[in-house]
Design a protein around this motif. Structure first.
Motif, PDB file in Angstrom:
ATOM      1  N   ARG A 225      28.202 -27.566  52.100  1.00  8.48           N
ATOM      2  CA  ARG A 225      26.877 -27.602  51.493  1.00  8.48           C
ATOM      3  C   ARG A 225      25.950 -28.396  52.400  1.00  8.48           C
ATOM      4  O   ARG A 225      26.372 -29.382  53.005  1.00  8.48           O
ATOM      5  CB  ARG A 225      26.938 -28.255  50.109  1.00  8.48           C
ATOM      6  CG  ARG A 225      27.726 -27.459  49.088  1.00  8.48           C
ATOM      7  CD  ARG A 225      27.946 -28.263  47.832  1.00  8.48           C
ATOM      8  NE  ARG A 225      28.667 -29.497  48.121  1.00  8.48           N
ATOM      9  CZ  ARG A 225      29.224 -30.267  47.194  1.00  8.48           C
ATOM     10  NH1 ARG A 225      29.135 -29.937  45.928  1.00  8.48           N
ATOM     11  NH2 ARG A 225      29.860 -31.371  47.532  1.00  8.48           N
ATOM     12  N   PRO A 226      24.670 -27.993  52.499  1.00  7.98           N
ATOM     13  CA  PRO A 226      23.736 -28.748  53.339  1.00  7.98           C
ATOM     14  C   PRO A 226      23.645 -30.197  52.881  1.00  7.98           C
ATOM     15  O   PRO A 226      23.547 -30.479  51.687  1.00  7.98           O
ATOM     16  CB  PRO A 226      22.405 -28.017  53.140  1.00  7.98           C
ATOM     17  CG  PRO A 226      22.785 -26.645  52.681  1.00  7.98           C
ATOM     18  CD  PRO A 226      24.043 -26.819  51.878  1.00  7.98           C
ATOM     19  N   VAL A 227      23.678 -31.118  53.833  1.00  2.86           N
ATOM     20  CA  VAL A 227      23.583 -32.537  53.500  1.00  2.86           C
ATOM     21  C   VAL A 227      22.175 -32.883  53.025  1.00  2.86           C
ATOM     22  O   VAL A 227      21.990 -33.643  52.079  1.00  2.86           O
ATOM     23  CB  VAL A 227      23.972 -33.393  54.722  1.00  2.86           C
ATOM     24  CG1 VAL A 227      23.607 -34.852  54.507  1.00  2.86           C
ATOM     25  CG2 VAL A 227      25.467 -33.262  54.998  1.00  2.86           C
ATOM     26  N   VAL A 228      21.163 -32.334  53.682  1.00  2.00           N
ATOM     27  CA  VAL A 228      19.769 -32.634  53.369  1.00  2.00           C
ATOM     28  C   VAL A 228      19.130 -31.419  52.713  1.00  2.00           C
ATOM     29  O   VAL A 228      19.333 -30.284  53.151  1.00  2.00           O
ATOM     30  CB  VAL A 228      18.990 -33.023  54.644  1.00  2.00           C
ATOM     31  CG1 VAL A 228      17.529 -33.298  54.331  1.00  2.00           C
ATOM     32  CG2 VAL A 228      19.629 -34.254  55.281  1.00  2.00           C
ATOM     33  N   SER A 229      18.351 -31.669  51.656  1.00  2.00           N
ATOM     34  CA  SER A 229      17.752 -30.574  50.888  1.00  2.00           C
ATOM     35  C   SER A 229      16.264 -30.401  51.166  1.00  2.00           C
ATOM     36  O   SER A 229      15.555 -29.805  50.355  1.00  2.00           O
ATOM     37  CB  SER A 229      17.970 -30.816  49.386  1.00  2.00           C
ATOM     38  OG  SER A 229      19.343 -30.836  49.079  1.00  2.00           O
ATOM     39  N   VAL A 230      15.768 -30.911  52.281  1.00  2.00           N
ATOM     40  CA  VAL A 230      14.339 -30.828  52.592  1.00  2.00           C
ATOM     41  C   VAL A 230      13.900 -29.363  52.655  1.00  2.00           C
ATOM     42  O   VAL A 230      14.486 -28.557  53.373  1.00  2.00           O
ATOM     43  CB  VAL A 230      14.024 -31.529  53.928  1.00  2.00           C
ATOM     44  CG1 VAL A 230      12.577 -31.274  54.343  1.00  2.00           C
ATOM     45  CG2 VAL A 230      14.277 -33.023  53.807  1.00  2.00           C
ATOM     46  N   GLN A 231      12.853 -29.047  51.890  1.00  2.00           N
ATOM     47  CA  GLN A 231      12.314 -27.691  51.861  1.00  2.00           C
ATOM     48  C   GLN A 231      11.000 -27.568  52.627  1.00  2.00           C
ATOM     49  O   GLN A 231      10.677 -26.494  53.127  1.00  2.00           O
ATOM     50  CB  GLN A 231      12.098 -27.252  50.410  1.00  2.00           C
ATOM     51  CG  GLN A 231      13.382 -27.167  49.605  1.00  2.00           C
ATOM     52  CD  GLN A 231      13.132 -26.874  48.142  1.00  2.00           C
ATOM     53  OE1 GLN A 231      11.985 -26.795  47.696  1.00  2.00           O
ATOM     54  NE2 GLN A 231      14.198 -26.720  47.374  1.00  2.00           N
ATOM     55  N   GLN A 232      10.234 -28.652  52.701  1.00  2.00           N
ATOM     56  CA  GLN A 232       8.959 -28.651  53.419  1.00  2.00           C
ATOM     57  C   GLN A 232       8.977 -29.775  54.452  1.00  2.00           C
ATOM     58  O   GLN A 232       9.199 -30.933  54.099  1.00  2.00           O
ATOM     59  CB  GLN A 232       7.790 -28.860  52.461  1.00  2.00           C
ATOM     60  CG  GLN A 232       7.666 -27.800  51.386  1.00  2.00           C
ATOM     61  CD  GLN A 232       6.537 -28.110  50.419  1.00  2.00           C
ATOM     62  OE1 GLN A 232       5.496 -28.632  50.802  1.00  2.00           O
ATOM     63  NE2 GLN A 232       6.741 -27.790  49.147  1.00  2.00           N
ATOM     64  N   LEU A 233       8.726 -29.415  55.710  1.00  2.00           N
ATOM     65  CA  LEU A 233       8.769 -30.384  56.801  1.00  2.00           C
ATOM     66  C   LEU A 233       7.509 -30.248  57.644  1.00  2.00           C
ATOM     67  O   LEU A 233       7.176 -29.151  58.096  1.00  2.00           O
ATOM     68  CB  LEU A 233      10.008 -30.144  57.666  1.00  2.00           C
ATOM     69  CG  LEU A 233      10.161 -31.009  58.922  1.00  2.00           C
ATOM     70  CD1 LEU A 233      10.279 -32.486  58.555  1.00  2.00           C
ATOM     71  CD2 LEU A 233      11.379 -30.557  59.731  1.00  2.00           C
ATOM     72  N   SER A 234       6.809 -31.360  57.848  1.00  2.00           N
ATOM     73  CA  SER A 234       5.587 -31.370  58.658  1.00  2.00           C
ATOM     74  C   SER A 234       5.815 -32.212  59.903  1.00  2.00           C
ATOM     75  O   SER A 234       6.121 -33.405  59.801  1.00  2.00           O
ATOM     76  CB  SER A 234       4.412 -31.939  57.852  1.00  2.00           C
ATOM     77  OG  SER A 234       4.135 -31.130  56.732  1.00  2.00           O
ATOM     78  N   LEU A 235       5.646 -31.579  61.064  1.00  2.00           N
ATOM     79  CA  LEU A 235       5.849 -32.254  62.349  1.00  2.00           C
ATOM     80  C   LEU A 235       4.663 -32.022  63.279  1.00  2.00           C
ATOM     81  O   LEU A 235       4.810 -32.066  64.497  1.00  2.00           O
ATOM     82  CB  LEU A 235       7.132 -31.728  63.014  1.00  2.00           C
ATOM     83  CG  LEU A 235       8.448 -32.045  62.311  1.00  2.00           C
ATOM     84  CD1 LEU A 235       9.583 -31.226  62.913  1.00  2.00           C
ATOM     85  CD2 LEU A 235       8.763 -33.531  62.393  1.00  2.00           C
ATOM     86  N   SER A 236       3.503 -31.785  62.734  1.00  2.00           N
ATOM     87  CA  SER A 236       2.342 -31.505  63.573  1.00  2.00           C
ATOM     88  C   SER A 236       1.936 -32.745  64.364  1.00  2.00           C
ATOM     89  O   SER A 236       2.205 -33.883  63.963  1.00  2.00           O
ATOM     90  CB  SER A 236       1.171 -31.024  62.706  1.00  2.00           C
ATOM     91  OG  SER A 236       0.742 -32.046  61.833  1.00  2.00           O
TER      92      SER A 236
ATOM     93  N   ASN B 179      20.258 -24.005  59.215  1.00  2.00           N
ATOM     94  CA  ASN B 179      19.678 -24.668  58.052  1.00  2.00           C
ATOM     95  C   ASN B 179      19.498 -23.672  56.909  1.00  2.00           C
ATOM     96  O   ASN B 179      18.932 -22.596  57.094  1.00  2.00           O
ATOM     97  CB  ASN B 179      18.330 -25.296  58.421  1.00  2.00           C
ATOM     98  CG  ASN B 179      17.716 -26.070  57.268  1.00  2.00           C
ATOM     99  OD1 ASN B 179      17.139 -25.488  56.360  1.00  2.00           O
ATOM    100  ND2 ASN B 179      17.853 -27.379  57.308  1.00  2.00           N
ATOM    101  N   LEU B 180      19.964 -24.040  55.728  1.00  2.00           N
ATOM    102  CA  LEU B 180      19.917 -23.135  54.580  1.00  2.00           C
ATOM    103  C   LEU B 180      18.830 -23.500  53.578  1.00  2.00           C
ATOM    104  O   LEU B 180      18.612 -22.766  52.616  1.00  2.00           O
ATOM    105  CB  LEU B 180      21.264 -23.142  53.854  1.00  2.00           C
ATOM    106  CG  LEU B 180      22.496 -22.755  54.665  1.00  2.00           C
ATOM    107  CD1 LEU B 180      23.739 -22.815  53.792  1.00  2.00           C
ATOM    108  CD2 LEU B 180      22.335 -21.375  55.279  1.00  2.00           C
ATOM    109  N   LYS B 181      18.133 -24.618  53.773  1.00  2.00           N
ATOM    110  CA  LYS B 181      17.220 -25.125  52.755  1.00  2.00           C
ATOM    111  C   LYS B 181      15.746 -25.059  53.135  1.00  2.00           C
ATOM    112  O   LYS B 181      14.887 -24.892  52.275  1.00  2.00           O
ATOM    113  CB  LYS B 181      17.575 -26.585  52.428  1.00  2.00           C
ATOM    114  CG  LYS B 181      18.897 -26.758  51.702  1.00  2.00           C
ATOM    115  CD  LYS B 181      18.821 -26.196  50.296  1.00  2.00           C
ATOM    116  CE  LYS B 181      20.084 -26.492  49.506  1.00  2.00           C
ATOM    117  NZ  LYS B 181      19.995 -25.996  48.123  1.00  2.00           N
ATOM    118  N   LEU B 182      15.426 -25.214  54.409  1.00  2.00           N
ATOM    119  CA  LEU B 182      14.034 -25.345  54.822  1.00  2.00           C
ATOM    120  C   LEU B 182      13.256 -24.063  54.536  1.00  2.00           C
ATOM    121  O   LEU B 182      13.658 -22.976  54.953  1.00  2.00           O
ATOM    122  CB  LEU B 182      13.968 -25.684  56.310  1.00  2.00           C
ATOM    123  CG  LEU B 182      12.649 -26.250  56.839  1.00  2.00           C
ATOM    124  CD1 LEU B 182      12.300 -27.552  56.127  1.00  2.00           C
ATOM    125  CD2 LEU B 182      12.741 -26.470  58.342  1.00  2.00           C
TER     126      LEU B 182
END
Length: 395
Positions: free
Chosen positions: A174-185, A204-207
């Motif tokens: 199972r993915p360790v991190v569940s982050v769905q929205q990531l901003s790296l601008s 990655n299965l969640k982003l």
């Protein structure tokens, strides 16, 4: 000064007793629109902060006078440890954090099992800020859905530990991190970072949403990301890659990927005689997998090509009719299986301000129009009744 204000509020929070009435479990920095800013600090805290019930902390600043800095966040961490079990949102946007401040936030994260939104934008993490405490704490932040890291000066090296944790799986796969929205601008990212993100996207299965606008990915970076999106199989729904100097050669493969509405995957099974193939099927649609069967073993080894419920088998070792495919699945020992993941595709792609030029823009319009018969509305190409949108222009 912001630090003096913070010290007063933290002192009040330290002395706050359980059982007080709670009106609103929020801690905010003083701004003119804040209705509490004119009250005595301790009295204000007594109205809307209670141990264990604090759910929202917003200390974001807009001027240097509102920056709490690394020392301030260390004080914040020291006071809040043990009092943030129900925290769902933490915003420390533009508060003067450096790498040490990010490490302190990592300490606090370990105490926030319910945190859903974390905004640390416009602080200076640099290449070391996410290493160690911060990314290690993300392993425990299983509820975190939104991570905002705009303008943090990460550069390519600073992105590496974040990508490492975003592609990590636990023992149960199972993915360790569940982050769905990531901003790296606005993080000075180049094609090397795009190559690293492409590898992360493959597994990655969640982003679902990624903002990497205002960086320096250029043509090569666009090509790398397009490859990562192909391997991602449509799990990423929204991508903002505007202001990245992509030009036509970098934007074209991204648009081509966007135009693909179905994702295909291939797998090869070599099974022992007399054993089952490992699919649970309804017709040719996968509804489940047999425990520790051949398909599950394939998934363990090939995460980017992993099979999920809902995937549809369209070919088995050259056979394409349902009867022939089922027979091959039953008796074949070497199975070459092709599956389709119907309708799983990107919904929104922003490739504006990438120096496409008039000729390049027309080329991409033609590509989109021929493939999906898109209708031009302003700088938007709309598809499938407007449910899918590409933004592009000549600038």
């Amino acid at each position: 000064m912001a630090t003096a204000w913070l010290q007063k509020r933290l002192a009040a929070l330290e002395s706050f007793q359980e059982g007080e009435d709670v009106l609103e479990p929020t801690l905010k920095s003083p701004k003119r629109e804040d209705p509490y800013s004119g009250y005595e600090v301790a009295d204000t805290l007594r109205q809307f902060v209670s141990k264990g019930l604090l759910t929202d902390i917003d200390l974001s600043g807009t001027t240097p006078e509102e920056e709490i800095g690394d020392v301030g966040v260390a004080n914040l961490t020291a006071v809040l440890l043990g009092k943030v079990a129900n925290l769902t949102r933490l915003s420390l946007r533009r508060v003067g954090l450096g790498a040490a401040g990010f490490r302190e936030v990592g300490r606090l994260l370990r105490q926030c099992p319910t945190l859903e939104v974390l905004d640390l934008s416009y602080n200076t993490a640099g290449v070391d800020g996410l290493r160690g405490n911060f990314c290690e704490a993300l392993d425990d932040a299983r509820c975190l859905k939104v991570l905002e890291l705009r303008g943090c000066g990460l550069r390519d090296e600073g992105l590496e530990p974040l990508c490492d944790v975003l592609e990590r799986f636990d023992e149960a796969l199972r993915p360790v991190v569940s982050v769905q929205q990531l901003s790296l601008s606005t993080n000075h990212l180049t094609a090397a970072a795009a190559r690293r993100m492409a590898r992360m996207l493959a597994t990655n299965l969640k982003l679902e949403e990624l903002d990497i606008s205002d960086n320096e990915l250029r043509e090569e970076g666009g090509e790398h990301l397009a490859g990562g999106l192909n391997a991602n199989k449509g799990r990423l729904q929204r991508l903002n890659i505007s202001h990245n100097l992509l030009r036509v050669d970098g934007a074209r493969p991204l648009l081509e990927r966007f135009m693909t509405t179905d994702s295909s995957l291939r797998m090869q099974i070599r099974r022992l005689p007399g054993t089952k193939h490992g699919f649970v099927l309804d017709g040719m649609v996968v509804t489940g997998l047999e425990f520790m069967g051949w398909v599950e073993q394939h998934n363990n080894r090939n995460r980017s090509e992993a099979v999920f419920a809902g995937d549809r088998i369209v070919e088995v070792s050259g056979k394409t009719t349902p009867e022939d495919m089922l027979l091959e699945l039953t008796v074949g020992e070497v199975l070459d299986v092709t599956l389709l993941r119907d309708g799983v595709c990107m919904k929104h792609l922003d490739i504006c301000y990438n120096l496409l030029g008039k000729k390049g823009t027309q080329e991409l319009h033609t590509l989109a129009g021929i493939t999906r018969k898109g209708n031009m509305i302003g700088n938007q190409l709309r598809f499938d009744g407007g449910t899918r949108i590409t933004l592009l222009n000549a600038y």
